[in-house]
Scaffold this motif. Structure first.
Motif, PDB file in Angstrom:
ATOM      1  N   GLU A 209       0.817  -1.227   0.000  1.00  0.00           N
ATOM      2  CA  GLU A 209       0.000   0.000   0.000  1.00  0.00           C
ATOM      3  C   GLU A 209       0.849   1.274   0.000  1.00  0.00           C
ATOM      4  O   GLU A 209       0.328   2.370  -0.188  1.00  0.00           O
ATOM      5  CB  GLU A 209      -0.920   0.011   1.226  1.00  0.00           C
ATOM      6  CG  GLU A 209      -1.955  -1.095   1.225  1.00  0.00           C
ATOM      7  CD  GLU A 209      -2.908  -0.992   0.051  1.00  0.00           C
ATOM      8  OE1 GLU A 209      -3.412   0.117  -0.229  1.00  0.00           O
ATOM      9  OE2 GLU A 209      -3.138  -2.035  -0.610  1.00  0.00           O
ATOM     10  N   GLU A 210       2.154   1.133   0.203  1.00  0.00           N
ATOM     11  CA  GLU A 210       3.045   2.292   0.310  1.00  0.00           C
ATOM     12  C   GLU A 210       3.459   2.806  -1.061  1.00  0.00           C
ATOM     13  O   GLU A 210       3.905   2.045  -1.917  1.00  0.00           O
ATOM     14  CB  GLU A 210       4.298   1.899   1.103  1.00  0.00           C
ATOM     15  CG  GLU A 210       5.291   3.019   1.260  1.00  0.00           C
ATOM     16  CD  GLU A 210       6.603   2.581   1.903  1.00  0.00           C
ATOM     17  OE1 GLU A 210       7.419   3.476   2.196  1.00  0.00           O
ATOM     18  OE2 GLU A 210       6.814   1.362   2.098  1.00  0.00           O
ATOM     19  N   VAL A 211       3.331   4.115  -1.277  1.00  0.00           N
ATOM     20  CA  VAL A 211       3.844   4.760  -2.483  1.00  0.00           C
ATOM     21  C   VAL A 211       5.347   4.926  -2.300  1.00  0.00           C
ATOM     22  O   VAL A 211       5.792   5.617  -1.385  1.00  0.00           O
ATOM     23  CB  VAL A 211       3.156   6.114  -2.742  1.00  0.00           C
ATOM     24  CG1 VAL A 211       3.828   6.847  -3.895  1.00  0.00           C
ATOM     25  CG2 VAL A 211       1.671   5.917  -3.031  1.00  0.00           C
ATOM     26  N   VAL A 212       6.127   4.255  -3.148  1.00  0.00           N
ATOM     27  CA  VAL A 212       7.592   4.290  -3.037  1.00  0.00           C
ATOM     28  C   VAL A 212       8.245   4.983  -4.232  1.00  0.00           C
ATOM     29  O   VAL A 212       9.473   5.081  -4.301  1.00  0.00           O
ATOM     30  CB  VAL A 212       8.179   2.871  -2.854  1.00  0.00           C
ATOM     31  CG1 VAL A 212       7.738   2.279  -1.519  1.00  0.00           C
ATOM     32  CG2 VAL A 212       7.810   1.958  -4.015  1.00  0.00           C
ATOM     33  N   GLY A 213       7.430   5.457  -5.153  1.00  0.00           N
ATOM     34  CA  GLY A 213       7.947   6.187  -6.306  1.00  0.00           C
ATOM     35  C   GLY A 213       6.805   6.876  -7.019  1.00  0.00           C
ATOM     36  O   GLY A 213       5.642   6.497  -6.857  1.00  0.00           O
ATOM     37  N   SER A 214       7.154   7.883  -7.797  1.00  0.00           N
ATOM     38  CA  SER A 214       6.134   8.598  -8.549  1.00  0.00           C
ATOM     39  C   SER A 214       6.787   9.401  -9.662  1.00  0.00           C
ATOM     40  O   SER A 214       7.980   9.716  -9.607  1.00  0.00           O
ATOM     41  CB  SER A 214       5.347   9.545  -7.631  1.00  0.00           C
ATOM     42  OG  SER A 214       4.315  10.188  -8.336  1.00  0.00           O
ATOM     43  N   VAL A 215       5.998   9.712 -10.664  1.00  0.00           N
ATOM     44  CA  VAL A 215       6.421  10.597 -11.748  1.00  0.00           C
ATOM     45  C   VAL A 215       5.156  11.237 -12.314  1.00  0.00           C
ATOM     46  O   VAL A 215       4.080  10.644 -12.277  1.00  0.00           O
ATOM     47  CB  VAL A 215       7.215   9.828 -12.845  1.00  0.00           C
ATOM     48  CG1 VAL A 215       6.363   8.768 -13.522  1.00  0.00           C
ATOM     49  CG2 VAL A 215       7.831  10.783 -13.853  1.00  0.00           C
ATOM     50  N   ARG A 216       5.290  12.467 -12.802  1.00  0.00           N
ATOM     51  CA  ARG A 216       4.133  13.157 -13.358  1.00  0.00           C
ATOM     52  C   ARG A 216       4.545  13.965 -14.577  1.00  0.00           C
ATOM     53  O   ARG A 216       5.728  14.267 -14.769  1.00  0.00           O
ATOM     54  CB  ARG A 216       3.460  14.026 -12.313  1.00  0.00           C
ATOM     55  CG  ARG A 216       4.367  14.954 -11.556  1.00  0.00           C
ATOM     56  CD  ARG A 216       3.619  15.453 -10.309  1.00  0.00           C
ATOM     57  NE  ARG A 216       4.355  16.448  -9.587  1.00  0.00           N
ATOM     58  CZ  ARG A 216       4.886  16.261  -8.374  1.00  0.00           C
ATOM     59  NH1 ARG A 216       4.759  15.103  -7.770  1.00  0.00           N
ATOM     60  NH2 ARG A 216       5.523  17.220  -7.750  1.00  0.00           N
ATOM     61  N   ALA A 217       3.544  14.292 -15.398  1.00  0.00           N
ATOM     62  CA  ALA A 217       3.827  15.021 -16.628  1.00  0.00           C
ATOM     63  C   ALA A 217       2.579  15.696 -17.160  1.00  0.00           C
ATOM     64  O   ALA A 217       1.453  15.306 -16.826  1.00  0.00           O
ATOM     65  CB  ALA A 217       4.379  14.073 -17.693  1.00  0.00           C
ATOM     66  N   THR A 218       2.802  16.698 -17.988  1.00  0.00           N
ATOM     67  CA  THR A 218       1.746  17.348 -18.746  1.00  0.00           C
ATOM     68  C   THR A 218       2.208  17.398 -20.197  1.00  0.00           C
ATOM     69  O   THR A 218       3.412  17.314 -20.485  1.00  0.00           O
ATOM     70  CB  THR A 218       1.467  18.773 -18.248  1.00  0.00           C
ATOM     71  OG1 THR A 218       2.688  19.538 -18.318  1.00  0.00           O
ATOM     72  CG2 THR A 218       0.942  18.775 -16.824  1.00  0.00           C
ATOM     73  N   VAL A 219       1.268  17.536 -21.120  1.00  0.00           N
ATOM     74  CA  VAL A 219       1.585  17.617 -22.547  1.00  0.00           C
ATOM     75  C   VAL A 219       0.972  18.897 -23.091  1.00  0.00           C
ATOM     76  O   VAL A 219      -0.210  19.163 -22.870  1.00  0.00           O
ATOM     77  CB  VAL A 219       1.038  16.389 -23.313  1.00  0.00           C
ATOM     78  CG1 VAL A 219       1.378  16.487 -24.800  1.00  0.00           C
ATOM     79  CG2 VAL A 219       1.591  15.101 -22.725  1.00  0.00           C
ATOM     80  N   ASP A 220       1.791  19.679 -23.819  1.00  0.00           N
ATOM     81  CA  ASP A 220       1.278  20.929 -24.381  1.00  0.00           C
ATOM     82  C   ASP A 220       0.652  20.689 -25.763  1.00  0.00           C
ATOM     83  O   ASP A 220       0.653  19.567 -26.279  1.00  0.00           O
ATOM     84  CB  ASP A 220       2.363  22.013 -24.413  1.00  0.00           C
ATOM     85  CG  ASP A 220       3.505  21.729 -25.379  1.00  0.00           C
ATOM     86  OD1 ASP A 220       3.358  20.878 -26.292  1.00  0.00           O
ATOM     87  OD2 ASP A 220       4.570  22.367 -25.243  1.00  0.00           O
ATOM     88  N   ALA A 221       0.125  21.744 -26.365  1.00  0.00           N
ATOM     89  CA  ALA A 221      -0.595  21.644 -27.640  1.00  0.00           C
ATOM     90  C   ALA A 221       0.292  21.169 -28.789  1.00  0.00           C
ATOM     91  O   ALA A 221      -0.202  20.588 -29.754  1.00  0.00           O
ATOM     92  CB  ALA A 221      -1.208  22.999 -27.990  1.00  0.00           C
ATOM     93  N   GLU A 222       1.601  21.367 -28.682  1.00  0.00           N
ATOM     94  CA  GLU A 222       2.523  20.924 -29.736  1.00  0.00           C
ATOM     95  C   GLU A 222       2.989  19.486 -29.539  1.00  0.00           C
ATOM     96  O   GLU A 222       3.792  18.974 -30.309  1.00  0.00           O
ATOM     97  CB  GLU A 222       3.752  21.852 -29.808  1.00  0.00           C
ATOM     98  CG  GLU A 222       3.456  23.239 -30.340  1.00  0.00           C
ATOM     99  CD  GLU A 222       2.830  24.139 -29.275  1.00  0.00           C
ATOM    100  OE1 GLU A 222       3.249  24.079 -28.106  1.00  0.00           O
ATOM    101  OE2 GLU A 222       1.899  24.888 -29.622  1.00  0.00           O
ATOM    102  N   GLY A 223       2.544  18.844 -28.463  1.00  0.00           N
ATOM    103  CA  GLY A 223       2.913  17.453 -28.216  1.00  0.00           C
ATOM    104  C   GLY A 223       4.170  17.265 -27.393  1.00  0.00           C
ATOM    105  O   GLY A 223       4.707  16.167 -27.332  1.00  0.00           O
ATOM    106  N   THR A 224       4.642  18.329 -26.738  1.00  0.00           N
ATOM    107  CA  THR A 224       5.800  18.206 -25.866  1.00  0.00           C
ATOM    108  C   THR A 224       5.343  17.832 -24.460  1.00  0.00           C
ATOM    109  O   THR A 224       4.571  18.561 -23.842  1.00  0.00           O
ATOM    110  CB  THR A 224       6.617  19.511 -25.809  1.00  0.00           C
ATOM    111  OG1 THR A 224       7.070  19.836 -27.121  1.00  0.00           O
ATOM    112  CG2 THR A 224       7.813  19.377 -24.867  1.00  0.00           C
ATOM    113  N   ALA A 225       5.807  16.691 -23.998  1.00  0.00           N
ATOM    114  CA  ALA A 225       5.494  16.234 -22.642  1.00  0.00           C
ATOM    115  C   ALA A 225       6.590  16.725 -21.705  1.00  0.00           C
ATOM    116  O   ALA A 225       7.772  16.474 -21.946  1.00  0.00           O
ATOM    117  CB  ALA A 225       5.417  14.715 -22.611  1.00  0.00           C
TER     118      ALA A 225
END
Length: 170
Positions: A64-80
């Protein structure tokens, strides 16, 4: 028998665990750069919840423990723009960071139509830079982000059908 680490989409109720892990993980980065005012150490729970609602977020769980994470967004030109790649200190150097990076690249290319990936790391964070180079990222710039902190930007194009590019060197 030990538990294995699983990677999945983050749920809204993961925000508190992610914030606590983020605070733990960025202590070494702050120490390395002599700056404890970096955004990951000053971010509030409300700000993190808002950020989680705007993009793609994965978590690595050991039970149940969160031991890692990553996040991202993507713009209108497709750059994450990939941010917040964190792994609990006791689980570092076992491939979990690479698994999270590959997982988010795959998800961003498939579900968010990402055409290229961008991330950043502190100039003194050689371990981070080594991981990113291994996964095919190349340095594209550097900017001062504080009195002791220079942030290096790295990018790569999405592979065929969003396949993550793992670069191996002899």
């Amino acid at each position: 028998m030990g538990m294995s680490v699983t990677i999945s989409a983050a749920a809204e109720n993961d925000a508190e665990q992610i914030l606590k892990l983020q605070y733990l993980c960025y202590q070494s980065e702050a120490e390395l750069h002599g700056d404890y005012t970096i955004e990951p150490l000053t971010q509030t729970l409300d700000d993190l919840r808002a950020e989680l609602g705007r993009g793609c977020v994965l978590v690595a769980r050991l039970g149940e423990e969160v031991v890692g994470s990553v996040r991202a967004t993507v713009d209108a030109e497709g750059t994450a723009v990939i941010t917040g790649l964190i792994v609990h200190p006791r689980l570092r150097r076992h491939g979990l960071g690479g698994r999270l990076l590959a997982g988010i690249e795959e998800r961003l290319a498939a579900d968010w139509d990402a055409k290229r990936f961008r991330l950043a790391t502190g100039r003194r964070g050689e371990g981070n830079a080594r991981l990113y180079r291994k996964w095919g990222y190349a340095r594209t710039g550097a900017d001062a982000a504080g009195r002791n902190l220079t942030v290096v930007t790295l990018e790569k194009e999405a592979g065929p059908a969003g396949a993550p590019a793992l670069v191996t060197t002899a």
